[in-house]
Enzyme design. Structure first.
Site, short mmCIF file in Angstrom:
data_model
loop_
_atom_site.label_atom_id
_atom_site.label_comp_id
_atom_site.label_asym_id
_atom_site.label_seq_id
_atom_site.Cartn_x
_atom_site.Cartn_y
_atom_site.Cartn_z
N ILE A 38 0.83 -1.21 0.00
CA ILE A 38 0.00 0.00 0.00
C ILE A 38 0.86 1.26 0.00
O ILE A 38 0.59 2.22 -0.73
CB ILE A 38 -0.95 -0.01 1.21
N ASP A 41 13.50 2.42 11.21
CA ASP A 41 12.31 2.08 11.97
C ASP A 41 11.42 3.31 12.10
O ASP A 41 11.79 4.30 12.73
CB ASP A 41 12.74 1.58 13.36
N ASN A 83 2.09 5.19 7.14
CA ASN A 83 1.52 3.93 6.66
C ASN A 83 2.14 2.71 7.33
O ASN A 83 1.51 1.65 7.39
CB ASN A 83 1.72 3.84 5.14
N SER A 136 -5.62 3.23 9.39
CA SER A 136 -6.25 2.35 10.35
C SER A 136 -6.51 1.00 9.69
O SER A 136 -5.74 0.55 8.85
CB SER A 136 -7.54 2.99 10.87
N SER A 137 -7.60 0.36 10.02
CA SER A 137 -7.95 -0.95 9.47
C SER A 137 -9.39 -1.26 9.82
O SER A 137 -9.92 -0.77 10.83
CB SER A 137 -7.04 -2.03 10.07
N TYR A 191 -3.40 -5.34 17.96
CA TYR A 191 -3.41 -4.65 16.66
C TYR A 191 -4.69 -3.83 16.51
O TYR A 191 -4.65 -2.66 16.10
CB TYR A 191 -3.31 -5.69 15.55
N LYS A 199 -5.24 0.29 15.89
CA LYS A 199 -5.90 0.81 14.70
C LYS A 199 -7.16 1.61 15.06
O LYS A 199 -7.51 2.59 14.39
CB LYS A 199 -6.24 -0.33 13.74
N THR A 209 -1.49 -7.75 -1.18
CA THR A 209 -0.15 -7.17 -1.27
C THR A 209 0.87 -8.30 -1.29
O THR A 209 0.53 -9.49 -1.15
CB THR A 209 0.15 -6.27 -0.06
#
Length: 260
Positions: free
Chosen positions: A20, A66, A93, A145-146, A159, A163, A194
């Site tokens: 992405i 990082d 991202n 986010s997700s 996770y 997000k 991906t």
């Protein structure tokens, strides 16, 4: 070029050597922007720049490292001004997904996820905003986010927390930075094909086609085009919002265990 307000602007995109992030970089360059490209893998970042330079010479610079480390964050912001003279767009991202049962998830794993997904985004936006404001500029931020930050998913509590927190971060920063000329919005991608997801699940595309209401898996370009819109002049009055790009999964989509 279709998106007004992107040509000649300068962006930072983290986690951008592939997937992405790379699609967002490519889309920005196609619209005439210049980009600081970050990735934790220095070799992958260098290869991405080599490919990009064939079509867009001198328009993209790699700052590997990082993205959760303050030293890398400072280097990216400094590079934008030292190399291109300005900074307009920030797209944190980079992120990490670690699956694990809540009852056995370790403090070390927790800190790894939070350190990149939250600390990296928070302090990149902070450092960039301070510099943009001091230079009397304006800017736009797109957080990543997700759908997992909106709808539950097994073994992804940490996770999902990060997000979801990014969405709350955008709401608060829209209020805090909006008067300073900086808009902050969020994209929540769903299942996206991906290099990483293809490697993790060989039939990733086929599986998620069955689970998504619109019968297709997302692509990096789907996310990149949404990002371009949010960075463009067309989205000047959109602030603190989350756009979900998932083919409708959070409305009615299934889970992998639902496939017989």
């Amino acid at each position: 070029m279709q998106h007004k307000g992107i040509k000649d602007k300068v962006a930072i995109v983290t986690g951008a050597a592939d997937g992405i992030g790379y699609a967002i970089v490519a889309a920005l360059l196609q619209e005439g922007a210049k980009v600081i490209l970050n990735d934790v893998d220095a070799d992958k970042a260098a290869n991405a720049i080599k490919t990009i330079s064939q079509q867009h010479p001198n328009c993209c610079m790699a700052v590997p490292g990082d993205a959760g480390a303050i030293s890398t964050i400072d280097s990216m912001v400094d590079a934008a001004y030292d190399t291109f003279g300005r900074l307009d767009f920030v797209v944190p991202n980079a992120g990490i997904t670690l699956f694990g049962d809540f009852l056995t998830f370790t403090p070390e794993a927790f800190q790894k996820v939070v350190g990149l997904n939250l600390q990296g985004a928070f302090f990149l936006v902070q450092r960039a905003a301070k510099r943009i404001i001091s230079e009397k500029g304006k800017g736009k931020v797109v957080l990543m986010s997700s759908t997992v930050g909106i709808r539950a998913y097994k073994h992804l509590t940490t996770y999902a927390m990060t997000k979801s927190a990014l969405r709350t971060m955008a709401v608060n920063l829209a209020y805090e930075l909006g008067s300073r000329g900086i808009n902050v919005n969020v994209i929540a991608p769903g299942a996206t094909l991906t290099e990483r997801t293809r490697q993790e699940q060989p039939d990733y595309e086929g599986m998620w086609r069955q689970l998504n209401p619109n019968d297709r898996v997302g692509t990096p370009q789907d996310i990149a085009q949404t990002c371009l819109f949010l960075l463009s002049d067309a989205a000047i009055h959109i602030n603190g919002q989350t756009i979900t790009v998932d083919g409708g999964w959070i409305t009615a989509g299934g889970y992998p265990e639902d496939i017989e």
